[in-house]
Design an enzyme around this catalytic site. Structure first.
Site, PDB file in Angstrom:
ATOM      1  N   CYS A  11       0.905  -1.321   0.096  1.00  0.00           N
ATOM      2  CA  CYS A  11       0.163  -0.094  -0.071  1.00  0.00           C
ATOM      3  C   CYS A  11       0.839   1.295  -0.085  1.00  0.00           C
ATOM      4  CB  CYS A  11      -0.777  -0.066   1.227  1.00  0.00           C
ATOM      5  SG  CYS A  11      -1.644   1.461   1.579  1.00  0.00           S
ATOM      6  N   CYS A  14       0.541   3.373   3.199  1.00  0.00           N
ATOM      7  CA  CYS A  14       1.312   2.463   4.507  1.00  0.00           C
ATOM      8  C   CYS A  14       2.801   2.752   4.283  1.00  0.00           C
ATOM      9  CB  CYS A  14       1.139   1.024   4.341  1.00  0.00           C
ATOM     10  SG  CYS A  14      -0.315   0.758   4.903  1.00  0.00           S
ATOM     11  N   HIS A  53      -3.777   0.529   8.547  1.00  0.00           N
ATOM     12  CA  HIS A  53      -4.382   0.256   7.133  1.00  0.00           C
ATOM     13  C   HIS A  53      -5.803  -0.211   7.234  1.00  0.00           C
ATOM     14  CE1 HIS A  53      -4.241  -0.713   2.865  1.00  0.00           C
ATOM     15  NE2 HIS A  53      -5.028  -1.978   3.415  1.00  0.00           N
ATOM     16  N   ASN A  94     -13.636   9.398  -1.071  1.00  0.00           N
ATOM     17  CA  ASN A  94     -14.147   8.567  -2.287  1.00  0.00           C
ATOM     18  C   ASN A  94     -13.980   7.226  -1.543  1.00  0.00           C
ATOM     19  OD1 ASN A  94     -14.408  10.838  -3.932  1.00  0.00           O
ATOM     20  ND2 ASN A  94     -12.007  10.418  -4.379  1.00  0.00           N
ATOM     21  N   GLY A 100     -15.024   6.558  -6.923  1.00  0.00           N
ATOM     22  CA  GLY A 100     -13.653   7.050  -7.381  1.00  0.00           C
ATOM     23  C   GLY A 100     -12.561   6.916  -6.685  1.00  0.00           C
ATOM     24  N   HIS A 105      -6.495   2.701   0.684  1.00  0.00           N
ATOM     25  CA  HIS A 105      -6.155   2.891   2.150  1.00  0.00           C
ATOM     26  C   HIS A 105      -6.880   4.240   2.570  1.00  0.00           C
ATOM     27  CE1 HIS A 105      -3.171   3.394   5.452  1.00  0.00           C
ATOM     28  NE2 HIS A 105      -3.863   4.407   5.830  1.00  0.00           N
ATOM     29  N   HIS A 107      -8.973   7.640   3.369  1.00  0.00           N
ATOM     30  CA  HIS A 107      -8.263   8.867   3.427  1.00  0.00           C
ATOM     31  C   HIS A 107      -9.374  10.151   3.129  1.00  0.00           C
ATOM     32  CE1 HIS A 107      -7.943   7.417  -0.754  1.00  0.00           C
ATOM     33  NE2 HIS A 107      -8.127   8.527  -1.193  1.00  0.00           N
ATOM     34  N   HIS A 109      -9.970  13.554   1.861  1.00  0.00           N
ATOM     35  CA  HIS A 109      -9.430  15.085   1.081  1.00  0.00           C
ATOM     36  C   HIS A 109      -9.836  16.120   1.754  1.00  0.00           C
ATOM     37  CE1 HIS A 109      -8.406  12.537  -2.742  1.00  0.00           C
ATOM     38  NE2 HIS A 109      -9.402  11.642  -2.269  1.00  0.00           N
TER      39      HIS A 109
END
Ligand code: 5GP
Ligand code: ZN
Length: 134
Positions: A11, A14, A53, A94, A100, A105, A107, A109
């Site tokens: 990843c 990671c 993760h 997403n 999308g 992992h 996240h 935005h």
């Protein structure tokens, strides 16, 4: 239930957490990391991730409920530090293929620094057909 793996060698995020891939870090504590997106979609584009993760929002459990709150709160703090709190900003997650999500992992935005478009739920019928065949 089997314990969730804390890191995934394959990843990208990671590897950023492990310091194996460089990133412009904006914030770090024991459970999360925030860094600039390599391909920004706005003048300010920061990614806020849990260090452990977790593949996506779909993959969190009740155990991570409070962590999610802290990740969102961190976006709020960063927005203030980066002086976009007053003008406004967007926090997006997403999720999965049609959502999308490219990096598997979890996240958040944080986007701002310019007026963002209102096109939040644009979708592609062409990709939908391809997706249906996959
Ligand atoms: P997603 O489409 O999965 O929601 O967003 C993944 C984001 O990660 C994209 O905006 C992409 O530019 C960013 N990204 C992918 N690889 C890297 C990397 O190696 N470093 C950084 N800083 N961002 C990355
Ligand atoms: Zn990971």
């Amino acid at each position: 239930m089997a314990a969730k793996k804390k890191t995934n060698q394959d990843c990208i995020f990671c590897q950023i957490v492990a310091g194996k891939i460089p990133a412009s870090v904006r914030f770090e504590d024991e459970e999360m990391l925030a860094f600039d997106d390599i391909n920004p979609h706005a003048p300010i584009h920061v990614l806020v991730i849990p260090k452990k993760h977790i593949e996506s929002l779909t993959h969190i459990t009740k155990q991570e409920e409070a962590l999610m709150g802290r990740l969102i709160y961190r976006c709020r703090e960063l927005a203030r530090e980066l002086n976009i709190a007053d003008s406004g900003y967007r926090v997006t997650i997403n999720v999965g293929r049609w959502g999308g999500q490219i990096v598997p992992h979890l996240h958040l935005h944080l986007l701002g620094g310019a007026p963002l478009t209102e096109r939040l739920g644009m979708y592609s019928e062409a990709k939908m057909t391809i997706g249906a065949r996959e």
